[in-house]
Design a protein around this motif. Sequence first.
Motif, PDB file in Angstrom:
ATOM      1  N   ALA A  10       0.833  -1.204   0.000  1.00 17.24           N
ATOM      2  CA  ALA A  10       0.000   0.000   0.000  1.00 17.24           C
ATOM      3  C   ALA A  10       0.870   1.257   0.000  1.00 17.24           C
ATOM      4  O   ALA A  10       0.549   2.251  -0.670  1.00 17.24           O
ATOM      5  CB  ALA A  10      -0.924  -0.007   1.218  1.00 17.24           C
ATOM      6  N   GLY A  11       1.983   1.200   0.741  1.00 24.12           N
ATOM      7  CA  GLY A  11       2.893   2.335   0.765  1.00 24.12           C
ATOM      8  C   GLY A  11       3.497   2.613  -0.602  1.00 24.12           C
ATOM      9  O   GLY A  11       3.558   3.766  -1.054  1.00 24.12           O
ATOM     10  N   ALA A 118       3.157   4.716   6.686  1.00 20.98           N
ATOM     11  CA  ALA A 118       2.314   5.898   6.520  1.00 20.98           C
ATOM     12  C   ALA A 118       3.141   7.175   6.573  1.00 20.98           C
ATOM     13  O   ALA A 118       2.975   8.091   5.751  1.00 20.98           O
ATOM     14  CB  ALA A 118       1.229   5.922   7.597  1.00 20.98           C
ATOM     15  N   TRP A 119       4.067   7.255   7.532  1.00 25.10           N
ATOM     16  CA  TRP A 119       4.872   8.466   7.653  1.00 25.10           C
ATOM     17  C   TRP A 119       5.871   8.612   6.512  1.00 25.10           C
ATOM     18  O   TRP A 119       6.238   9.732   6.131  1.00 25.10           O
ATOM     19  CB  TRP A 119       5.581   8.497   9.010  1.00 25.10           C
ATOM     20  CG  TRP A 119       4.669   8.943  10.112  1.00 25.10           C
ATOM     21  CD1 TRP A 119       4.103   8.176  11.082  1.00 25.10           C
ATOM     22  CD2 TRP A 119       4.187  10.275  10.324  1.00 25.10           C
ATOM     23  NE1 TRP A 119       3.299   8.929  11.899  1.00 25.10           N
ATOM     24  CE2 TRP A 119       3.336  10.228  11.454  1.00 25.10           C
ATOM     25  CE3 TRP A 119       4.385  11.490   9.692  1.00 25.10           C
ATOM     26  CZ2 TRP A 119       2.688  11.364  11.954  1.00 25.10           C
ATOM     27  CZ3 TRP A 119       3.747  12.624  10.179  1.00 25.10           C
ATOM     28  CH2 TRP A 119       2.915  12.557  11.294  1.00 25.10           C
ATOM     29  N   ALA A 350      11.608  10.377  11.708  1.00 33.53           N
ATOM     30  CA  ALA A 350      12.530  10.118  12.815  1.00 33.53           C
ATOM     31  C   ALA A 350      11.840   9.315  13.912  1.00 33.53           C
ATOM     32  O   ALA A 350      12.408   8.369  14.463  1.00 33.53           O
ATOM     33  CB  ALA A 350      13.063  11.439  13.378  1.00 33.53           C
ATOM     34  N   THR A 351      10.626   9.697  14.238  1.00 34.61           N
ATOM     35  CA  THR A 351       9.829   8.979  15.244  1.00 34.61           C
ATOM     36  C   THR A 351       8.421   8.789  14.682  1.00 34.61           C
ATOM     37  O   THR A 351       7.506   9.549  14.999  1.00 34.61           O
ATOM     38  CB  THR A 351       9.762   9.765  16.561  1.00 34.61           C
ATOM     39  OG1 THR A 351      11.083  10.173  16.934  1.00 34.61           O
ATOM     40  CG2 THR A 351       9.171   8.926  17.682  1.00 34.61           C
ATOM     41  N   PRO A 352       8.223   7.783  13.830  1.00 33.80           N
ATOM     42  CA  PRO A 352       6.947   7.632  13.109  1.00 33.80           C
ATOM     43  C   PRO A 352       5.857   6.966  13.946  1.00 33.80           C
ATOM     44  O   PRO A 352       5.451   5.826  13.696  1.00 33.80           O
ATOM     45  CB  PRO A 352       7.336   6.759  11.911  1.00 33.80           C
ATOM     46  CG  PRO A 352       8.462   5.909  12.429  1.00 33.80           C
ATOM     47  CD  PRO A 352       9.209   6.772  13.405  1.00 33.80           C
ATOM     48  N   VAL A 367      -7.195   3.285   4.020  1.00 35.99           N
ATOM     49  CA  VAL A 367      -7.788   2.826   2.752  1.00 35.99           C
ATOM     50  C   VAL A 367      -8.348   3.997   1.961  1.00 35.99           C
ATOM     51  O   VAL A 367      -8.127   4.125   0.748  1.00 35.99           O
ATOM     52  CB  VAL A 367      -8.880   1.776   3.023  1.00 35.99           C
ATOM     53  CG1 VAL A 367      -9.669   1.491   1.744  1.00 35.99           C
ATOM     54  CG2 VAL A 367      -8.271   0.495   3.567  1.00 35.99           C
ATOM     55  N   MET A 368      -9.038   4.892   2.652  1.00 41.22           N
ATOM     56  CA  MET A 368      -9.619   6.059   1.970  1.00 41.22           C
ATOM     57  C   MET A 368      -8.529   6.958   1.382  1.00 41.22           C
ATOM     58  O   MET A 368      -8.635   7.422   0.241  1.00 41.22           O
ATOM     59  CB  MET A 368     -10.485   6.851   2.946  1.00 41.22           C
ATOM     60  CG  MET A 368     -11.749   6.134   3.381  1.00 41.22           C
ATOM     61  SD  MET A 368     -12.700   7.068   4.600  1.00 41.22           S
ATOM     62  CE  MET A 368     -13.144   8.523   3.649  1.00 41.22           C
ATOM     63  N   ALA A 369      -7.464   7.166   2.161  1.00 39.62           N
ATOM     64  CA  ALA A 369      -6.356   7.993   1.671  1.00 39.62           C
ATOM     65  C   ALA A 369      -5.691   7.336   0.477  1.00 39.62           C
ATOM     66  O   ALA A 369      -5.342   8.006  -0.514  1.00 39.62           O
ATOM     67  CB  ALA A 369      -5.346   8.228   2.782  1.00 39.62           C
ATOM     68  N   GLY A 370      -5.514   6.011   0.546  1.00 39.53           N
ATOM     69  CA  GLY A 370      -4.893   5.295  -0.564  1.00 39.53           C
ATOM     70  C   GLY A 370      -5.715   5.365  -1.827  1.00 39.53           C
ATOM     71  O   GLY A 370      -5.184   5.586  -2.923  1.00 39.53           O
TER      72      GLY A 370
END
Length: 499
Positions: A10-11, A118-119, A350-352, A367-370
């Motif tokens: 997904a990423g 995600a980050w 750095a800190t995800p 899912v919506m963002a993807g």
Amino acid sequence: MTRAWVRELAGWLSAVAVSLVTVGVVASSARADLLFSDGDSVVVAMLARSLLSGEPLDWAMSSVLFLPESAAFAALDAAVPVDANGLFTISAVVNLLALYGAIRLTAGRARAGMAPVAWSVIALAVFSVLAMTDVSASREALDLASLQLTTTYYSATVVGAVVTIGIVRRMVDTSKLRAWPLIALGVVSLVSILSNPLYAVWATLPLVILLAFASISLRLRSRTPVIIVVLLAGTTLGFLSRIPLSAWITKTGVGYVQPAQWHESIDYYARLFGERMQSPVGVIGLLITAALLVLAAVRTVRPRHPGSQLVAAMAWVAPVMVVVGAIALGTHAARYLQPFTFAPVLALVATPHALRVGERARRTAAVMAGVLLLTIGGLSIPRLADAATRPDADLTCVTDWVDASGRTGAGQFWTVRLPKLHLADPSRLVQVDHQLNAYAWLVNRTDFAVGEVSFLVEDSQTVPWDLPEAVLPERVVDCGRYSILDLGTETLPLGPQRS
């Protein structure tokens, strides 16, 4: 829990969508010249096609050899049946995807409470926003993020620097040093330096300094010396590996160092900063960068883990060191300051930390963002295709005439590079200076064996010719922004090589 491979896939799909949108916007802006037609921008394509042709190679390069970029472009050229502009477009997308992979490596391993995928996507998206705020048509502008989309302006060095930070972060975060990360670190540093000495300033020097400070920690004291030694060894071997290729390097990095001009360097970069501030989107880009630098500083003084502290520190230390170093060495090239754009976005990984919401809500949002990203990315494809296939009647006029003539002509660097790339036989156009001396700069010197030329190509960038005798062309072929001075049966001899 979502399986790891699903999250990673997904990423990558999200990164593809972000890359398509970014390239579509930049390729439709004034920065398109840097992607498709700038005299510097075509060197990797020219070198890659020279390699694929099997012709004798005697290239005159700068201190940068563009080895990873040329290998990637040659692979695309051999595999994808599209013209040069199509390859430039695909390469721009690939460069952003490579950067995403490097950022994802730097974000660290997935573990409870963390959302590195995600980050990483967010970090790439922020970098892409910076690229989309670049609106100047000039290569000498403080519009730095969009340079990652080109084949020439050190895209592989950017990726190599971020990959190096990622490898070091992984080693710092683990309880035991293993062999493969050390080998990978040595190989990346060697290849990066072999291709571009700027890697030493962008990655090696700031990392060695930060690791030296980190060695004060009792937890890291046993491993940081080993990492420093491997990094320095890879960098040193990279420099030594350049010696056998010295015949191709016509100007070493030492030639760019002019510390006595530090006053002029300050004026130069201050002027570029002022020009950037004159554009509303330019101001937005600078504000985003400033916010990232503040975030990096905060995460440096409030570390969660040694690895996250190292990444956060690199996000602001590298830009500061590069800016100070560029001025101290008296440089005059905006492209040297690229850590000012790619390093600050690393503060985001750095800190995800994962958002403190329920697993179901987080998955639904992802899912919506993807889906939204993929939809926007898909809609960007026609825009990309239009930018890559936009006709250039003037260029076609020149290349058709030269191909049909069967003769060899000449032109100056900024004039002749683009037509030369698009010719069926690039050696039909020889690169010269205004006195018709062979200009051996970012070109295959075997071209000069022809010895004489029977036409000249010029445009608005051509410096007035200074020839031993007046040139009386038999006719002038009008090709829009280009003119071809056809000498007919007469020829002009090439002067000695210079660079």
